[in-house]
Design an enzyme around this catalytic site. Structure first.
Site, PDB file in Angstrom:
ATOM      1  N   LYS A  28       0.830  -1.211   0.000  1.00  0.00           N
ATOM      2  CA  LYS A  28       0.000   0.000   0.000  1.00  0.00           C
ATOM      3  C   LYS A  28       0.862   1.258   0.000  1.00  0.00           C
ATOM      4  CE  LYS A  28      -3.178   0.443   3.375  1.00  0.00           C
ATOM      5  NZ  LYS A  28      -3.190   1.672   4.178  1.00  0.00           N
ATOM      6  N   ARG A  33       2.762   6.005  -3.265  1.00  0.00           N
ATOM      7  CA  ARG A  33       3.899   6.837  -3.668  1.00  0.00           C
ATOM      8  C   ARG A  33       4.144   6.762  -5.175  1.00  0.00           C
ATOM      9  NH1 ARG A  33       4.152   5.554   1.567  1.00  0.00           N
ATOM     10  NH2 ARG A  33       5.471   6.711   3.028  1.00  0.00           N
ATOM     11  N   ARG A 129      -9.074  11.868  12.474  1.00  0.00           N
ATOM     12  CA  ARG A 129      -7.618  11.676  12.655  1.00  0.00           C
ATOM     13  C   ARG A 129      -6.866  13.003  12.548  1.00  0.00           C
ATOM     14  NH1 ARG A 129      -5.687   6.689   9.142  1.00  0.00           N
ATOM     15  NH2 ARG A 129      -3.829   6.991  10.434  1.00  0.00           N
ATOM     16  N   SER A 174       6.413   9.380  12.389  1.00  0.00           N
ATOM     17  CA  SER A 174       5.478   9.137  11.298  1.00  0.00           C
ATOM     18  C   SER A 174       6.163   9.276   9.944  1.00  0.00           C
ATOM     19  CB  SER A 174       4.318  10.133  11.398  1.00  0.00           C
ATOM     20  OG  SER A 174       3.632  10.192  10.168  1.00  0.00           O
ATOM     21  N   GLN A 176       4.487   9.229   7.271  1.00  0.00           N
ATOM     22  CA  GLN A 176       3.594  10.062   6.467  1.00  0.00           C
ATOM     23  C   GLN A 176       3.997  11.524   6.559  1.00  0.00           C
ATOM     24  OE1 GLN A 176      -0.378   9.181   7.794  1.00  0.00           O
ATOM     25  NE2 GLN A 176      -0.287   7.067   7.089  1.00  0.00           N
ATOM     26  N   ASP A 326       1.844  -1.121  11.894  1.00  0.00           N
ATOM     27  CA  ASP A 326       0.517  -1.611  11.492  1.00  0.00           C
ATOM     28  C   ASP A 326       0.275  -3.061  11.909  1.00  0.00           C
ATOM     29  OD1 ASP A 326      -0.106   0.826  10.359  1.00  0.00           O
ATOM     30  OD2 ASP A 326       0.652   0.264   8.374  1.00  0.00           O
ATOM     31  N   LYS A 353      -4.541   5.780  14.675  1.00  0.00           N
ATOM     32  CA  LYS A 353      -4.641   5.062  13.404  1.00  0.00           C
ATOM     33  C   LYS A 353      -6.097   5.072  12.926  1.00  0.00           C
ATOM     34  CE  LYS A 353      -0.352   4.223  12.883  1.00  0.00           C
ATOM     35  NZ  LYS A 353       0.364   4.907  11.822  1.00  0.00           N
ATOM     36  N   ARG A 402      -7.599  -3.500   9.804  1.00  0.00           N
ATOM     37  CA  ARG A 402      -6.639  -4.419  10.422  1.00  0.00           C
ATOM     38  C   ARG A 402      -7.207  -5.068  11.689  1.00  0.00           C
ATOM     39  NH1 ARG A 402      -2.540  -3.717   6.899  1.00  0.00           N
ATOM     40  NH2 ARG A 402      -2.079  -1.568   6.311  1.00  0.00           N
TER      41      ARG A 402
HETATM   42  C1  S3P Z   1       2.464   4.714   6.233  1.00  0.00           C
HETATM   43  C2  S3P Z   1       2.984   5.107   7.430  1.00  0.00           C
HETATM   44  C3  S3P Z   1       2.410   4.685   8.714  1.00  0.00           C
HETATM   45  C4  S3P Z   1       1.478   3.486   8.578  1.00  0.00           C
HETATM   46  C5  S3P Z   1       0.552   3.635   7.408  1.00  0.00           C
HETATM   47  C6  S3P Z   1       1.342   3.784   6.117  1.00  0.00           C
HETATM   48  C7  S3P Z   1       3.095   5.224   4.995  1.00  0.00           C
HETATM   49  O1  S3P Z   1       1.673   5.756   9.258  1.00  0.00           O
HETATM   50  O2  S3P Z   1       0.728   3.295   9.739  1.00  0.00           O
HETATM   51  O3  S3P Z   1      -0.312   2.525   7.295  1.00  0.00           O
HETATM   52  O4  S3P Z   1       2.819   4.681   3.902  1.00  0.00           O
HETATM   53  O5  S3P Z   1       3.896   6.173   5.095  1.00  0.00           O
HETATM   54  P1  S3P Z   1       2.404   6.909  10.124  1.00  0.00           P
HETATM   55  O6  S3P Z   1       3.358   7.559   9.238  1.00  0.00           O
HETATM   56  O7  S3P Z   1       1.323   7.844  10.549  1.00  0.00           O
HETATM   57  O8  S3P Z   1       3.018   6.184  11.272  1.00  0.00           O
END
Ligand code: S3P
Length: 449
Positions: A28, A33, A129, A174, A176, A326, A353, A402
Site C-alpha cells: 500500500k 507513492r 484523525r 510518522s 507520512q 501496522d 490510526k 486491520r
Molecule cells: C504509512 C505510514 C504509517 C502506517 C501507514 C502507512 C506510509 O503511518 O501506519 O499505514 O505509507 O507512510 P504513520 O506515518 O502515521 O506512522
C-alpha cells in the site's frame, strides 16, 4: 460511501491445517507513492503490481483531479502521465480520500508548494484523525490551511505562492509526515533538511532517488536527516510494486497458530524498516523461512515459508514500533496463542490510526476471554498457549480493516468462533483477504444481522 453501506459481519471458526500459496496484493505504501510521484513527473510512469484497493484508488482519483492522466491497463498494471513538479492544476471539487491517512497526508505535502487550493475530506474515521501533525509543518514552506478544531478534516489547503526551503525536525514517529515534507520540498527552491529521531519507512526517499531527485540521507546519532534539493525535475520511472508485508501478516500468523499448517507467501517486501513483525515472531519461536532472498527495484523481497509453531511470549522494544506499526493487532493475536506474556511498548501512535487501535485490540482480546494490561502506550497480553484461547467474542472493528482481519485470524484457532461486526473496510487495503484465506482452508461463515 465508506462506512455508509450495510455492515458485513463475518465469523471465523477453528479450521483444519491451512495449506497453499498466499499471493498477497501489492504494498500500500509503495502504491500510493508510485501514483503521486508519477503525477509529479512529465512523461510516462509504468506501474505493475499496484494495489487496487479503495485507499489507493482514492489517491489515483486525486491525481486525476490535480491534472494527471492515470490509466489502468489490466490487473495491477497502470500508467501515469504527470504534469511535473509545480505543474499540478487546482482540483475543481472536494477530494475525498475515504479511509486513507497515507493518501491524504502525502498529497497534502505534494501540493503544499504549488499555488493552488484543495479541499480534503474522508470517511468518519479519517475525519477523526489528526491532520495538524502534517499541516503545521507544511506552513513552514509558506502553505496556509483552515481546518476544523484540532486540525480535523474537512481541511482547505492553499499551497505556497513563493515557497521557501526549510529545516524541519519531524517530531512524531510518522513516515507520512516525513514523506509529506519531502514531497513539499520538491518545489521549494534551495536545499531542505528534514530530520527524524526514529527510522520510519523509507519508501519515499528510495523512490524519489529512482525518479532522479537530488536527495541524500545523513545518519545522525539518533535517527537521520534527509537533504533534498527543490525545483529539480523528476524523470519517469518503472515501478514494480512488491507484495505488502502488512497484508502478508494475516496468512503468516494464521499459518503459525492453526496446527499442522504450511503456507508459502511469495515475493513479499522485506524492507528492513517494515519487518519488525517477522523479527518479533522469530524471537517468539516461529518457524518462518525466507527463501529466494533477492532485490527488486531497489527493495529487498523474499518468499516466506511458514509452518505452525509453538510460540512463547517476548518483550517487544519501543524502538521496533516504526518497523511494525501496522502489525500490533495481529501480533496481539499471535501473543494470545503463545506461552507466557508478551509486552509491547512504545505504542502511542496506535491511538491515532484508522481507529484507536490500542483500545480496539484490548476490547477485542477481552471479548474473546483473554487477560491483558493496557496503559497509554503499552500492551501486555497473557498468552494462553496453542490450544487455550477461548474465543467466542463479537469484535467491534471501528471501521478499522486491520482489527477486522486480525480477529478473523484469531477465530481460526480459538476454541469458539470469533465474529467481527463489519468486514466492509477490509476493501481499503486487502480486497482479496476473504477469498485468499478461504483458499488456504480458513472456515469463514456469514453472519445474519
Ligand atoms: C504509512 C505510514 C504509517 C502506517 C501507514 C502507512 C506510509 O503511518 O501506519 O499505514 O505509507 O507512510 P504513520 O506515518 O502515521 O506512522
Amino acid at each position: 460511501m465508506h462506512g455508509a453501506g450495510a455492515a458485513r459481519p463475518l465469523k471465523s471458526r477453528r479450521s483444519l491445517a491451512l495449506r497453499g500459496t498466499a499471493e498477497v496484493p501489492g504494498d500500500k505504501s509503495v502504491s500510493h507513492r508510485a501514483l503521486i510521484l508519477g503525477a509529479l513527473t512529465v512523461g510516462e510512469t509504468r506501474i505493475t503490481g499496484l494495489l487496487e484497493a479503495e485507499d489507493v484508488l482514492n489517491t489515483a482519483q486525486a491525481m486525476r483531479a490535480f491534472g494527471a492522466q492515470v490509466v489502468r491497463h489490466g490487473p495491477g498494471s497502470w500508467t501515469v502521465h504527470g504534469t511535473g513538479v509545480g505543474g499540478w492544476r487546482e482540483p475543481d471539487n472536494i477530494l475525498d480520500f475515504g479511509n486513507s491517512g497515507t493518501g491524504s497526508r502525502l498529497v497534502m505535502g505534494a501540493m503544499a508548494t504549488t499555488p493552488i487550493m484543495a479541499v480534503y475530506t474522508g470517511d468518519s474515521s479519517l475525519r477523526g484523525r489528526p491532520m495538524a501533525r502534517v499541516l503545521d509543518p507544511l506552513t513552514e514552506f509558506g502553505a496556509v490551511y483552515i481546518a476544523r478544531a484540532r486540525g480535523l478534516m474537512p481541511v482547505t489547503l492553499q499551497g505556497a505562492t513563493l515557497p521557501i526551503a526549510v529545516e524541519h525536525h519531524v517530531a512524531v514517529a510518522s513516515a507520512q509526515v516525513k514523506s509529506a515534507m519531502l514531497l513539499a520540498a520538491l518545489n521549494a527552491p534551495g536545499r531542505s533538511r528534514i530530520s527524524q529521531s526514529e527510522l520510519t519507512r523509507d519508501h519515499t526517499e528510495k523512490m524519489l532517488k529512482a525518479f532522479g531527485a537530488d536527495i541524500a540521507v545523513e545518519p545522525l546519532t539518533k535517527g537521520e536527516a534527509i537533504h533534498i534539493t527543490g525545483e529539480v525535475e523528476l524523470k519517469p520511472c518503472a515501478v514494480d510494486v512488491p507484495r505488502d508485508p502488512s497484508s502478508a501478516a494475516f496468512p503468516l500468523v494464521a499459518a503459525l497458530i492453526v496446527p499442522g499448517s504450511e503456507v508459502r507467501i511469495p515475493a513479499v517486501l522485506l524492507n528492513p524498516r517494515r519487518i519488525g513483525l517477522i523479527d518479533t515472531l522469530l524471537e517468539m519461536g516461529a518457524n518462518i523461512a525466507i527463501e529466494n532472498d533477492r532485490e527488486s527495484g531497489g527493495e529487498r523481497i523474499g518468499d516466506l515459508v511458514v509452518r505452525a509453531s509453538s510460540l512463547k511470549g517476548v518483550e517487544v522494544p519501543p524502538e521496533r514500533a516504526p518497523a511494525m506499526i501496522d502489525e500490533y493487532p495481529i501480533l496481539a493475536v499471535a501473543a494470545s496463542f503463545a506461552e507466557g506474556n508478551t509486552v509491547m511498548r512504545g505504542l502511542e501512535e496506535l491511538r491515532v490510526k484508522e481507529s484507536d487501535r490500542l483500545s480496539a485490540i484490548a476490547a477485542g482480546l477481552t471479548a474473546n476471554g483473554l487477560t491483558l494490561a493496557e496503559t497509554h502506550d503499552t500492551l501486555t497480553v497473557e498468552g494462553r498457549g496453542a490450544d487455550g484461547v477461548p474465543g467466542g467474542g463479537r469484535v467491534i472493528t471501528h471501521m478499522d480493516h486491520r482489527i477486522a482481519m486480525s480477529f478473523l485470524t484469531m477465530g481460526l484457532a480459538s476454541k469458539n468462533a470469533v465474529s467481527v461486526d463489519d468486514t466492509a473496510m477490509i476493501a481499503t487495503s486487502f480486497p482479496e483477504f476473504e477469498k485468499l484465506m478461504r483458499d488456504l482452508g480458513a472456515d469463514f461463515q456469514a453472519v445474519n444481522v
